[in-house]
Design a protein around this motif. Sequence first.
Motif, PDB file in Angstrom:
ATOM      1  N   CYS A 252      -8.798-123.003 -21.959  1.00 14.19           N
ATOM      2  CA  CYS A 252      -8.053-124.170 -22.436  1.00 14.19           C
ATOM      3  C   CYS A 252      -8.456-124.503 -23.876  1.00 14.19           C
ATOM      4  CB  CYS A 252      -8.288-125.357 -21.507  1.00 14.19           C
ATOM      5  SG  CYS A 252      -7.291-126.814 -21.910  1.00 14.19           S
ATOM      6  N   ALA A 253      -9.736-124.460 -24.167  1.00 12.49           N
ATOM      7  CA  ALA A 253     -10.215-124.751 -25.524  1.00 12.49           C
ATOM      8  C   ALA A 253      -9.602-123.785 -26.534  1.00 12.49           C
ATOM      9  CB  ALA A 253     -11.736-124.687 -25.579  1.00 12.49           C
ATOM     10  N   GLU A 254      -9.522-122.526 -26.172  1.00  8.19           N
ATOM     11  CA  GLU A 254      -8.940-121.526 -27.074  1.00  8.19           C
ATOM     12  C   GLU A 254      -7.461-121.795 -27.322  1.00  8.19           C
ATOM     13  OE1 GLU A 254      -9.849-117.582 -25.599  1.00  8.19           O
ATOM     14  OE2 GLU A 254     -11.911-118.187 -25.194  1.00  8.19           O
ATOM     15  N   ILE A 255      -6.730-122.114 -26.267  1.00 14.19           N
ATOM     16  CA  ILE A 255      -5.300-122.384 -26.409  1.00 14.19           C
ATOM     17  C   ILE A 255      -5.087-123.679 -27.189  1.00 14.19           C
ATOM     18  CG2 ILE A 255      -3.167-122.935 -25.153  1.00 14.19           C
ATOM     19  CD1 ILE A 255      -4.149-120.949 -22.980  1.00 14.19           C
ATOM     20  N   CYS A 256      -5.906-124.689 -26.926  1.00 12.11           N
ATOM     21  CA  CYS A 256      -5.799-125.946 -27.670  1.00 12.11           C
ATOM     22  C   CYS A 256      -6.037-125.735 -29.163  1.00 12.11           C
ATOM     23  CB  CYS A 256      -6.784-126.981 -27.125  1.00 12.11           C
ATOM     24  SG  CYS A 256      -6.284-127.739 -25.575  1.00 12.11           S
ATOM     25  N   GLU A 257      -7.009-124.917 -29.515  1.00 12.45           N
ATOM     26  CA  GLU A 257      -7.274-124.627 -30.932  1.00 12.45           C
ATOM     27  C   GLU A 257      -6.075-123.924 -31.574  1.00 12.45           C
ATOM     28  OE1 GLU A 257      -9.578-125.611 -32.958  1.00 12.45           O
ATOM     29  OE2 GLU A 257     -10.974-126.457 -31.511  1.00 12.45           O
ATOM     30  N   ALA A 258      -5.492-122.974 -30.864  1.00  3.54           N
ATOM     31  CA  ALA A 258      -4.316-122.266 -31.391  1.00  3.54           C
ATOM     32  C   ALA A 258      -3.142-123.230 -31.559  1.00  3.54           C
ATOM     33  CB  ALA A 258      -3.932-121.115 -30.464  1.00  3.54           C
ATOM     34  N   CYS A 259      -2.962-124.100 -30.589  1.00  7.03           N
ATOM     35  CA  CYS A 259      -1.873-125.078 -30.652  1.00  7.03           C
ATOM     36  C   CYS A 259      -2.094-126.046 -31.816  1.00  7.03           C
ATOM     37  CB  CYS A 259      -1.762-125.820 -29.323  1.00  7.03           C
ATOM     38  SG  CYS A 259      -0.275-126.842 -29.174  1.00  7.03           S
ATOM     39  N   ALA A 260      -3.313-126.503 -31.981  1.00 11.29           N
ATOM     40  CA  ALA A 260      -3.622-127.410 -33.090  1.00 11.29           C
ATOM     41  C   ALA A 260      -3.324-126.740 -34.434  1.00 11.29           C
ATOM     42  CB  ALA A 260      -5.081-127.849 -33.029  1.00 11.29           C
ATOM     43  N   ALA A 261      -3.736-125.497 -34.568  1.00  6.77           N
ATOM     44  CA  ALA A 261      -3.500-124.775 -35.826  1.00  6.77           C
ATOM     45  C   ALA A 261      -2.004-124.627 -36.097  1.00  6.77           C
ATOM     46  CB  ALA A 261      -4.169-123.403 -35.770  1.00  6.77           C
ATOM     47  N   GLU A 262      -1.236-124.356 -35.072  1.00 10.78           N
ATOM     48  CA  GLU A 262       0.222-124.220 -35.236  1.00 10.78           C
ATOM     49  C   GLU A 262       0.844-125.565 -35.607  1.00 10.78           C
ATOM     50  OE1 GLU A 262       3.905-122.483 -35.575  1.00 10.78           O
ATOM     51  OE2 GLU A 262       1.997-121.425 -35.310  1.00 10.78           O
ATOM     52  N   CYS A 263       0.459-126.618 -34.899  1.00 11.43           N
ATOM     53  CA  CYS A 263       1.026-127.947 -35.163  1.00 11.43           C
ATOM     54  C   CYS A 263       0.663-128.446 -36.561  1.00 11.43           C
ATOM     55  CB  CYS A 263       0.556-128.949 -34.107  1.00 11.43           C
ATOM     56  SG  CYS A 263       1.383-128.765 -32.511  1.00 11.43           S
ATOM     57  N   GLU A 264      -0.516-128.069 -37.039  1.00 13.11           N
ATOM     58  CA  GLU A 264      -0.955-128.516 -38.367  1.00 13.11           C
ATOM     59  C   GLU A 264      -0.154-127.882 -39.502  1.00 13.11           C
ATOM     60  OE1 GLU A 264      -5.109-127.664 -37.936  1.00 13.11           O
ATOM     61  OE2 GLU A 264      -5.538-129.672 -37.140  1.00 13.11           O
ATOM     62  N   LYS A 265       0.672-126.914 -39.198  1.00 15.68           N
ATOM     63  CA  LYS A 265       1.533-126.299 -40.216  1.00 15.68           C
ATOM     64  C   LYS A 265       2.692-127.216 -40.614  1.00 15.68           C
ATOM     65  CE  LYS A 265       0.789-121.563 -38.617  1.00 15.68           C
ATOM     66  NZ  LYS A 265       1.466-120.379 -38.023  1.00 15.68           N
ATOM     67  N   TYR A 266       2.932-128.257 -39.808  1.00 11.71           N
ATOM     68  CA  TYR A 266       4.097-129.111 -39.999  1.00 11.71           C
ATOM     69  C   TYR A 266       3.671-130.538 -40.342  1.00 11.71           C
ATOM     70  CZ  TYR A 266       6.037-125.065 -37.716  1.00 11.71           C
ATOM     71  OH  TYR A 266       6.363-123.777 -37.397  1.00 11.71           O
ATOM     72  N   ASP A 267       4.524-131.223 -41.105  1.00 11.37           N
ATOM     73  CA  ASP A 267       4.209-132.575 -41.558  1.00 11.37           C
ATOM     74  C   ASP A 267       4.671-133.666 -40.598  1.00 11.37           C
ATOM     75  OD1 ASP A 267       2.956-131.814 -43.926  1.00 11.37           O
ATOM     76  OD2 ASP A 267       4.862-131.657 -44.998  1.00 11.37           O
ATOM     77  N   ALA A 268       5.366-133.302 -39.546  1.00  8.46           N
ATOM     78  CA  ALA A 268       5.884-134.306 -38.610  1.00  8.46           C
ATOM     79  C   ALA A 268       4.734-135.052 -37.940  1.00  8.46           C
ATOM     80  CB  ALA A 268       6.755-133.633 -37.563  1.00  8.46           C
ATOM     81  N   ASP A 269       4.900-136.356 -37.797  1.00 11.63           N
ATOM     82  CA  ASP A 269       3.862-137.187 -37.161  1.00 11.63           C
ATOM     83  C   ASP A 269       3.526-136.695 -35.762  1.00 11.63           C
ATOM     84  OD1 ASP A 269       3.644-138.808 -39.373  1.00 11.63           O
ATOM     85  OD2 ASP A 269       4.942-140.387 -38.568  1.00 11.63           O
ATOM     86  N   TYR A 270       4.546-136.320 -34.996  1.00 12.02           N
ATOM     87  CA  TYR A 270       4.296-135.875 -33.628  1.00 12.02           C
ATOM     88  C   TYR A 270       3.501-134.581 -33.598  1.00 12.02           C
ATOM     89  CZ  TYR A 270       8.658-133.336 -34.599  1.00 12.02           C
ATOM     90  OH  TYR A 270       9.633-132.555 -35.153  1.00 12.02           O
TER      91      TYR A 270
END
Length: 114
Positions: A73-91
């Motif tokens: 879960c920690a590994e997937i969460c880190e990957a998801c965070a990195a992907e989401c951080e590519k975008y400026d949207a608040d969500y």
Amino acid sequence: MAVSTVEQRNQECVDACAECQQACEACNYRCCAENSEMAACARLCLDCAAICALCVTLLSRGSKWAARLCQTCAEICEACAAECEKYDADYCRECAAACRRCAEQCRQMAGAGV
């Protein structure tokens, strides 16, 4: 008596996983609704939400498999965070923050061996 101790010990991680699951599902919905170029982010959010939900279930019942799952879960969460951080949207930013908190809690659980 031992069950309540296990549940209390796992509560922070359960809460972080539940928060992350909700943030990922919200991010997925908004990514799909607002921008088709964010498909990779949306798919990863669904994967992350699914693993977080499973962590909540296993941690809540004190499963011997929870620590192992928390590492994944920690590994997937880190990957998801990195992907989401590519975008400026608040969500996406909110999702990334929830993913980082969840990854930290899951790493602690994995290290503790629940």
